[in-house]
Design an enzyme around this catalytic site. Structure first.
Site, PDB file in Angstrom:
ATOM      1  N   ASP A   1      10.355   0.314  -5.280  1.00  0.00           N
ATOM      2  CA  ASP A   1      10.824   1.591  -5.843  1.00  0.00           C
ATOM      3  C   ASP A   1       9.938   2.758  -5.382  1.00  0.00           C
ATOM      4  O   ASP A   1      10.196   3.910  -5.715  1.00  0.00           O
ATOM      5  CB  ASP A   1      10.947   1.534  -7.370  1.00  0.00           C
ATOM      6  CG  ASP A   1       9.633   1.222  -8.072  1.00  0.00           C
ATOM      7  OD1 ASP A   1       8.612   0.979  -7.388  1.00  0.00           O
ATOM      8  OD2 ASP A   1       9.626   1.215  -9.323  1.00  0.00           O
TER       9      ASP A   1
ATOM     10  N   ASP B   1      12.739  -4.148  -6.333  1.00  0.00           N
ATOM     11  CA  ASP B   1      12.141  -3.654  -7.581  1.00  0.00           C
ATOM     12  C   ASP B   1      13.229  -3.283  -8.579  1.00  0.00           C
ATOM     13  O   ASP B   1      14.208  -2.622  -8.208  1.00  0.00           O
ATOM     14  CB  ASP B   1      11.325  -2.384  -7.298  1.00  0.00           C
ATOM     15  CG  ASP B   1       9.872  -2.691  -6.983  1.00  0.00           C
ATOM     16  OD1 ASP B   1       9.417  -3.806  -7.285  1.00  0.00           O
ATOM     17  OD2 ASP B   1       9.192  -1.808  -6.433  1.00  0.00           O
TER      18      ASP B   1
ATOM     19  N   LYS C   1      11.501  -7.656  -8.844  1.00  0.00           N
ATOM     20  CA  LYS C   1      10.109  -7.478  -9.292  1.00  0.00           C
ATOM     21  C   LYS C   1      10.116  -6.561 -10.507  1.00  0.00           C
ATOM     22  O   LYS C   1      10.844  -5.558 -10.528  1.00  0.00           O
ATOM     23  CB  LYS C   1       9.241  -6.896  -8.168  1.00  0.00           C
ATOM     24  CG  LYS C   1       7.814  -6.553  -8.621  1.00  0.00           C
ATOM     25  CD  LYS C   1       6.866  -6.416  -7.447  1.00  0.00           C
ATOM     26  CE  LYS C   1       6.919  -5.109  -6.705  1.00  0.00           C
ATOM     27  NZ  LYS C   1       6.649  -3.901  -7.516  1.00  0.00           N
TER      28      LYS C   1
ATOM     29  N   GLU D   1       7.495  -4.650 -13.507  1.00  0.00           N
ATOM     30  CA  GLU D   1       6.117  -4.259 -13.846  1.00  0.00           C
ATOM     31  C   GLU D   1       5.810  -4.523 -15.320  1.00  0.00           C
ATOM     32  O   GLU D   1       6.656  -4.303 -16.184  1.00  0.00           O
ATOM     33  CB  GLU D   1       5.936  -2.751 -13.564  1.00  0.00           C
ATOM     34  CG  GLU D   1       6.067  -2.407 -12.092  1.00  0.00           C
ATOM     35  CD  GLU D   1       5.828  -0.925 -11.816  1.00  0.00           C
ATOM     36  OE1 GLU D   1       5.378  -0.189 -12.716  1.00  0.00           O
ATOM     37  OE2 GLU D   1       6.094  -0.517 -10.670  1.00  0.00           O
TER      38      GLU D   1
ATOM     39  N   GLU E   1      -2.127  -4.895  -8.341  1.00  0.00           N
ATOM     40  CA  GLU E   1      -2.368  -3.626  -7.622  1.00  0.00           C
ATOM     41  C   GLU E   1      -3.620  -2.909  -8.126  1.00  0.00           C
ATOM     42  O   GLU E   1      -3.799  -2.727  -9.336  1.00  0.00           O
ATOM     43  CB  GLU E   1      -1.133  -2.721  -7.785  1.00  0.00           C
ATOM     44  CG  GLU E   1      -1.283  -1.394  -7.049  1.00  0.00           C
ATOM     45  CD  GLU E   1       0.030  -0.627  -6.880  1.00  0.00           C
ATOM     46  OE1 GLU E   1       1.111  -1.190  -7.169  1.00  0.00           O
ATOM     47  OE2 GLU E   1      -0.030   0.540  -6.452  1.00  0.00           O
TER      48      GLU E   1
HETATM   49  O1  KIV Z   1       7.279  -0.049  -4.770  1.00  0.00           O
HETATM   50  C1  KIV Z   1       6.483  -0.616  -4.004  1.00  0.00           C
HETATM   51  O2  KIV Z   1       6.412  -0.337  -2.800  1.00  0.00           O
HETATM   52  C2  KIV Z   1       5.615  -1.629  -4.578  1.00  0.00           C
HETATM   53  C3  KIV Z   1       4.426  -2.075  -3.768  1.00  0.00           C
HETATM   54  C4  KIV Z   1       3.381  -1.020  -3.830  1.00  0.00           C
HETATM   55  C5  KIV Z   1       3.905  -3.367  -4.250  1.00  0.00           C
HETATM   56  O3  KIV Z   1       5.821  -2.037  -5.674  1.00  0.00           O
END
Ligand code: KIV
Length: 263
Positions: free
Chosen positions: A42, A86, A116, A118, A185
């Protein structure tokens, strides 16, 4: 590759490489470079859409970019390389049903086979559990979680023992409920290394030192395409300056061109 095969790579001691792509050109480049996984991050909110955080990006935009990524990837037999997308801000924070719909929409209409997410607050863990029960593989993301920038800022996380103990507990929960990998991260490298020895699932670092089970990078950062690099992303080349120089040369040449008169 199935998402859970990343766990086997960790067991074999093989480093995992993940690069972002947001369109068909970058997807083809990342695939040809041999990355294990293509991440439709994202972060495209900032890099592609010019926002200052990842918050404004929508599920429709994530789907649009993931479909473009799919068009740039070569299928081997009938198989795409592993593509993870994401889940954007507010697509999973408002309850499990909404999250299943958002993640399901991505998997149903694009080449992504996993999402993914968070954080590891109890509500987020409940969402992850439900998604996995519904057949949707999930990769976790802890440490600096950009969707919480308005609370955390962009500073390094887990710098003291209290924060580290909390993060270890969260990471163990993430593993217990069935995530196949964890992005970590902007945390101290020794801590990242320790966490990767505690977990059986791979810990994929970004700004977390070199001793994780793998690394993820924003491709545009690695290529030096922007003038706003995060402190932990060292560019391999300065594609921004190289592009500007090349294009300046083209503009100069065209401006100096004098039309040949027709007879
Ligand atoms: O959005 C993204 O590019 C990410 C990476 C920084 C892991 O989540």
């Amino acid at each position: 590759m199935l998402p859970k095969e990343l766990i086997q790579l960790k067991e074999l001691g093989k480093q995992i490489t993940i690069l972002t792509a947001w369109d068909s050109i970058s997807a083809a480049i990342v695939q040809e470079a041999g990355a294990d996984v293509v991440l439709v991050g994202d972060s495209l909110a900032m890099f592609i859409h010019g926002h200052s955080t990842t918050l404004p990006v929508t599920i429709e935009q994530m789907l649009h970019h993931t479909q473009a990524v799919g068009r740039g990837l070569l299928r081997v037999g009938n198989k795409y390389p592993l593509v993870i997308c994401d889940l954007p801000f507010l697509s999973y924070q408002c309850g499990e049903d909404k999250a299943v719909e958002a993640a399901g929409t991505l998997l149903k209409n694009s080449c992504a086979t996993a999402v993914k997410i968070e954080g590891a607050e109890p509500e987020v863990l409940a969402v992850i559990e439900r998604l996995i029960r519904m057949g949707i593989p999930v990769m976790g993301h802890l440490g600096l979680t950009p969707q919480s920038v308005n609370i955390l800022g962009y500073r390094k996380q887990a710098e003291n023992k209290i924060e580290q103990d909390k993060l270890i507990k969260q990471a163990i929960e993430i593993e217990k409920i069935g995530c196949f990998a964890l992005v970590l991260e902007h945390v101290p490298s020794l801590f990242a290394n320790k966490l990767s020895t505690i977990l059986k699932i791979p810990v994929i670092g970004i700004g977390a030192g070199e001793n994780c089970d793998g690394q993820v990078r924003v491709t545009a950062d690695l290529l030096g395409m922007t003038n706003k690099q995060p402190p932990f992303a060292k560019p391999l080349i300065n594609l921004r300056n190289q592009s500007i120089e090349a294009l300046k040369g083209w503009v100069r040449k065209k401006k100096n061109h004098v039309k040949t008169p027709t007879k």
